[in-house]
Structure formats: structure tokens, C-alpha cells
Write a protein that holds these residues in place. Structure first.
Motif, PDB file in Angstrom:
ATOM      1  N   GLY A   1       0.828  -1.191   0.000  1.00 20.18           N
ATOM      2  CA  GLY A   1       0.000   0.000   0.000  1.00 20.18           C
ATOM      3  C   GLY A   1       0.860   1.237   0.000  1.00 20.18           C
ATOM      4  N   LYS A   2       0.225   2.359   0.211  1.00 18.81           N
ATOM      5  CA  LYS A   2       0.932   3.638   0.199  1.00 18.81           C
ATOM      6  C   LYS A   2       1.025   4.175   1.623  1.00 18.81           C
ATOM      7  N   GLN A   3       2.219   4.583   1.989  1.00 15.52           N
ATOM      8  CA  GLN A   3       2.430   5.194   3.289  1.00 15.52           C
ATOM      9  C   GLN A   3       2.758   6.670   3.069  1.00 15.52           C
ATOM     10  N   THR A   4       2.064   7.525   3.798  1.00 13.05           N
ATOM     11  CA  THR A   4       2.305   8.960   3.728  1.00 13.05           C
ATOM     12  C   THR A   4       2.744   9.434   5.106  1.00 13.05           C
ATOM     13  N   ILE A   5       3.872  10.139   5.125  1.00 19.36           N
ATOM     14  CA  ILE A   5       4.396  10.696   6.368  1.00 19.36           C
ATOM     15  C   ILE A   5       4.386  12.212   6.237  1.00 19.36           C
ATOM     16  N   VAL A   6       3.715  12.870   7.177  1.00 20.10           N
ATOM     17  CA  VAL A   6       3.674  14.332   7.196  1.00 20.10           C
ATOM     18  C   VAL A   6       4.271  14.805   8.512  1.00 20.10           C
ATOM     19  N   VAL A   7       5.335  15.584   8.409  1.00 13.88           N
ATOM     20  CA  VAL A   7       5.946  16.192   9.592  1.00 13.88           C
ATOM     21  C   VAL A   7       5.461  17.641   9.614  1.00 13.88           C
ATOM     22  N   ALA A   8       4.692  17.979  10.633  1.00 18.52           N
ATOM     23  CA  ALA A   8       4.091  19.312  10.750  1.00 18.52           C
ATOM     24  C   ALA A   8       4.677  20.042  11.950  1.00 18.52           C
ATOM     25  N   PRO A   9       5.751  20.828  11.750  1.00 19.77           N
ATOM     26  CA  PRO A   9       6.387  21.519  12.869  1.00 19.77           C
ATOM     27  C   PRO A   9       5.462  22.503  13.580  1.00 19.77           C
ATOM     28  N   GLN A  10       4.601  23.203  12.850  1.00 17.78           N
ATOM     29  CA  GLN A  10       3.707  24.169  13.488  1.00 17.78           C
ATOM     30  C   GLN A  10       2.661  23.487  14.360  1.00 17.78           C
ATOM     31  N   ARG A  11       2.285  22.253  14.039  1.00 13.52           N
ATOM     32  CA  ARG A  11       1.333  21.497  14.864  1.00 13.52           C
ATOM     33  C   ARG A  11       2.054  20.579  15.849  1.00 13.52           C
ATOM     34  N   ARG A  12       3.386  20.520  15.737  1.00 14.08           N
ATOM     35  CA  ARG A  12       4.247  19.733  16.629  1.00 14.08           C
ATOM     36  C   ARG A  12       3.885  18.251  16.637  1.00 14.08           C
ATOM     37  N   ARG A  13       3.781  17.700  15.441  1.00 13.22           N
ATOM     38  CA  ARG A  13       3.448  16.280  15.351  1.00 13.22           C
ATOM     39  C   ARG A  13       3.873  15.697  14.014  1.00 13.22           C
ATOM     40  N   ILE A  14       3.929  14.367  14.024  1.00  7.87           N
ATOM     41  CA  ILE A  14       4.178  13.580  12.815  1.00  7.87           C
ATOM     42  C   ILE A  14       2.945  12.721  12.607  1.00  7.87           C
ATOM     43  N   VAL A  15       2.401  12.746  11.399  1.00  3.29           N
ATOM     44  CA  VAL A  15       1.232  11.924  11.082  1.00  3.29           C
ATOM     45  C   VAL A  15       1.653  10.895  10.039  1.00  3.29           C
ATOM     46  N   VAL A  16       1.446   9.624  10.358  1.00  4.30           N
ATOM     47  CA  VAL A  16       1.773   8.522   9.453  1.00  4.30           C
ATOM     48  C   VAL A  16       0.460   7.853   9.050  1.00  4.30           C
ATOM     49  N   GLU A  17       0.203   7.806   7.747  1.00  4.32           N
ATOM     50  CA  GLU A  17      -1.022   7.197   7.239  1.00  4.32           C
ATOM     51  C   GLU A  17      -0.661   6.032   6.322  1.00  4.32           C
ATOM     52  N   ASP A  18      -1.166   4.854   6.655  1.00  2.70           N
ATOM     53  CA  ASP A  18      -0.951   3.653   5.846  1.00  2.70           C
ATOM     54  C   ASP A  18      -2.257   3.276   5.164  1.00  2.70           C
ATOM     55  N   LYS A  19      -2.241   3.258   3.828  1.00  2.00           N
ATOM     56  CA  LYS A  19      -3.406   2.815   3.059  1.00  2.00           C
ATOM     57  C   LYS A  19      -3.035   1.509   2.373  1.00  2.00           C
ATOM     58  N   ASN A  20      -3.855   0.492   2.574  1.00  2.00           N
ATOM     59  CA  ASN A  20      -3.661  -0.765   1.859  1.00  2.00           C
ATOM     60  C   ASN A  20      -5.015  -1.298   1.415  1.00  2.00           C
ATOM     61  N   ARG A  21      -5.040  -2.497   0.891  1.00  2.00           N
ATOM     62  CA  ARG A  21      -6.278  -3.067   0.361  1.00  2.00           C
ATOM     63  C   ARG A  21      -7.334  -3.329   1.439  1.00  2.00           C
ATOM     64  N   PHE A  22      -6.924  -3.338   2.692  1.00  2.00           N
ATOM     65  CA  PHE A  22      -7.835  -3.655   3.787  1.00  2.00           C
ATOM     66  C   PHE A  22      -8.322  -2.427   4.545  1.00  2.00           C
ATOM     67  N   GLY A  23      -7.797  -1.249   4.230  1.00  2.00           N
ATOM     68  CA  GLY A  23      -8.254  -0.051   4.907  1.00  2.00           C
ATOM     69  C   GLY A  23      -7.146   0.962   5.123  1.00  2.00           C
ATOM     70  N   ILE A  24      -7.441   1.919   5.981  1.00  2.00           N
ATOM     71  CA  ILE A  24      -6.509   3.008   6.286  1.00  2.00           C
ATOM     72  C   ILE A  24      -6.214   2.994   7.783  1.00  2.00           C
ATOM     73  N   LYS A  25      -4.927   3.105   8.104  1.00  2.00           N
ATOM     74  CA  LYS A  25      -4.507   3.184   9.499  1.00  2.00           C
ATOM     75  C   LYS A  25      -3.710   4.474   9.656  1.00  2.00           C
ATOM     76  N   LYS A  26      -4.099   5.279  10.634  1.00  2.00           N
ATOM     77  CA  LYS A  26      -3.454   6.559  10.855  1.00  2.00           C
ATOM     78  C   LYS A  26      -2.846   6.597  12.253  1.00  2.00           C
ATOM     79  N   ARG A  27      -1.663   7.171  12.343  1.00  2.00           N
ATOM     80  CA  ARG A  27      -1.006   7.321  13.643  1.00  2.00           C
ATOM     81  C   ARG A  27      -0.446   8.731  13.734  1.00  2.00           C
ATOM     82  N   SER A  28      -0.727   9.385  14.830  1.00  2.00           N
ATOM     83  CA  SER A  28      -0.218  10.721  15.082  1.00  2.00           C
ATOM     84  C   SER A  28       0.734  10.659  16.276  1.00  2.00           C
ATOM     85  N   ILE A  29       1.944  11.173  16.079  1.00  2.00           N
ATOM     86  CA  ILE A  29       2.955  11.165  17.129  1.00  2.00           C
ATOM     87  C   ILE A  29       3.325  12.613  17.436  1.00  2.00           C
ATOM     88  N   ARG A  30       3.047  13.046  18.649  1.00  2.00           N
ATOM     89  CA  ARG A  30       3.416  14.403  19.062  1.00  2.00           C
ATOM     90  C   ARG A  30       4.919  14.476  19.324  1.00  2.00           C
TER      91      ARG A  30
END
Length: 162
Positions: free
Chosen positions: A64-93
Motif C-alpha cells: 500500500g501507500k504510506q504517507t508521512i507528514v511532519v508538521a512543525p507548526q502542529r508539533r506532530r508527525i502523522v503517518v497514514e498507511d493505506k492498503n487493500r484492507f483499509g486506512i490506518k493513521k497514527r499521530s505522534i506528538r
């Protein structure tokens, strides 16, 4: 400071899994006949093909596709995994991250290395960013991963220092 976004290469994941399926199928068909005189060689070829076939099918299903967004102004990293079975999102402050380091998979002797960033969290968990099986750009270059790690460290230090 602006956000940075990284996406994995879904095409490379799919191509590798399809190559495993093709080679596995060829080996399974080529070595499908067992007789007593050459049983070990044919069985080894058949089992190797079966293993490659199973690895290829499972890799195809979970790719699947993994998207990593590092947002310094929001002080977090968001990792989104999309595969054939769904979407899993994780936010790390940033406040959850205690340390960062570089990890690698591979052997230096055969010049196949994949580098990634390891986030050490307050919970004791070690979370990998830019996982090797996802084929992120720059994943085979240590200097690229080191510069990303340094940039992330600077963002974390600025966020914690404020």
C-alpha cells in the motif's frame, strides 16, 4: 516552518511482489514432478517456488501507500498507511519523542542497504519512519536519512524549547 510530506512508492512494492509471484510460479511448475531418483533437488526447487509464491501473494495483499507528514507548526508527525484492507493513521506528538536514530537493514558486503529513522517514544516503543519495505525515496542513502533525522531533531528541539 512548513510541513514536509513523504510518500512511499506503491509501484515498486507491487512490482516486487508480482516478480516473486512470477518466479515462484515458474519454480512450482518446473519442479512439480517428484520421483525417487531426483526427489531432493526437485522437492527443493518446488518448495523454494512455493515459498516465493506465498511471500509474493502476501506482499501483494499488504502492499500500500504510506504517507508521512511532519508538521512543525502542529508539533506532530502523522503517518497514514493505506492498503487493500483499509486506512490506518497514527499521530505522534513531538513531546512523545525522546530520541531519534538511524536503523538499517541489509549487508554492507553486497551493497544492499535500506536506512530508516527510529523514533524512541516515552512509552519505550521504537517506531520506524520510512520503513524499508515501503520504498521511500532516499531509503538506500544514509546521508539522506541522516539529513531528515537532523531536520526532525531540530524541529523537535524548537518545539520543546518554546
Amino acid at each position: 516552518m512548513d510541513s514536509w510530506k513523504f510518500e512511499s512508492n506503491f509501484g515498486k512494492q507491487t512490482a516486487l511482489s508480482l516478480a516473486c509471484i512470477a518466479v515462484g510460479t515458474i519454480l512450482v511448475i518446473g519442479f512439480r514432478h517428484f520421483d525417487s531418483s531426483s526427489m531432493t533437488n526437485n522437492m527443493a526447487g518446488f518448495l523454494c517456488g512455493l515459498l516465493l509464491l506465498l511471500i509474493g501473494i502476501s506482499a501483494f495483499l499488504v502492499s500500500g501507500k504510506q504517507t508521512i507528514v511532519v508538521a512543525p507548526q502542529r508539533r506532530r508527525i502523522v503517518v497514514e498507511d493505506k492498503n487493500r484492507f483499509g486506512i490506518k493513521k497514527r499521530s505522534i506528538r513531538f513531546s512523545e519523542i525522546t530520541d531519534t536514530s538511524i536503523g538499517y537493514i541489509g549487508k554492507r558486503s553486497n551493497f544492499v542497504n535500506f536506512y530508516y529513522i527510529i523514533l524512541e517514544l516515552k512509552s519505550g516503543e521504537k517506531y520506524p519512519l520510512f520503513s524499508p519495505g515501503r520504498f521511500h525515496d532516499g531509503g538506500s542513502d544514509r546521508s539522506v536519512m541522516e539529513s531528515r533525522r537532523q531536520r526532525l531533531e531540530n524541529c523537535i528541539k524548537q518545539a520543546v524549547g518554546e
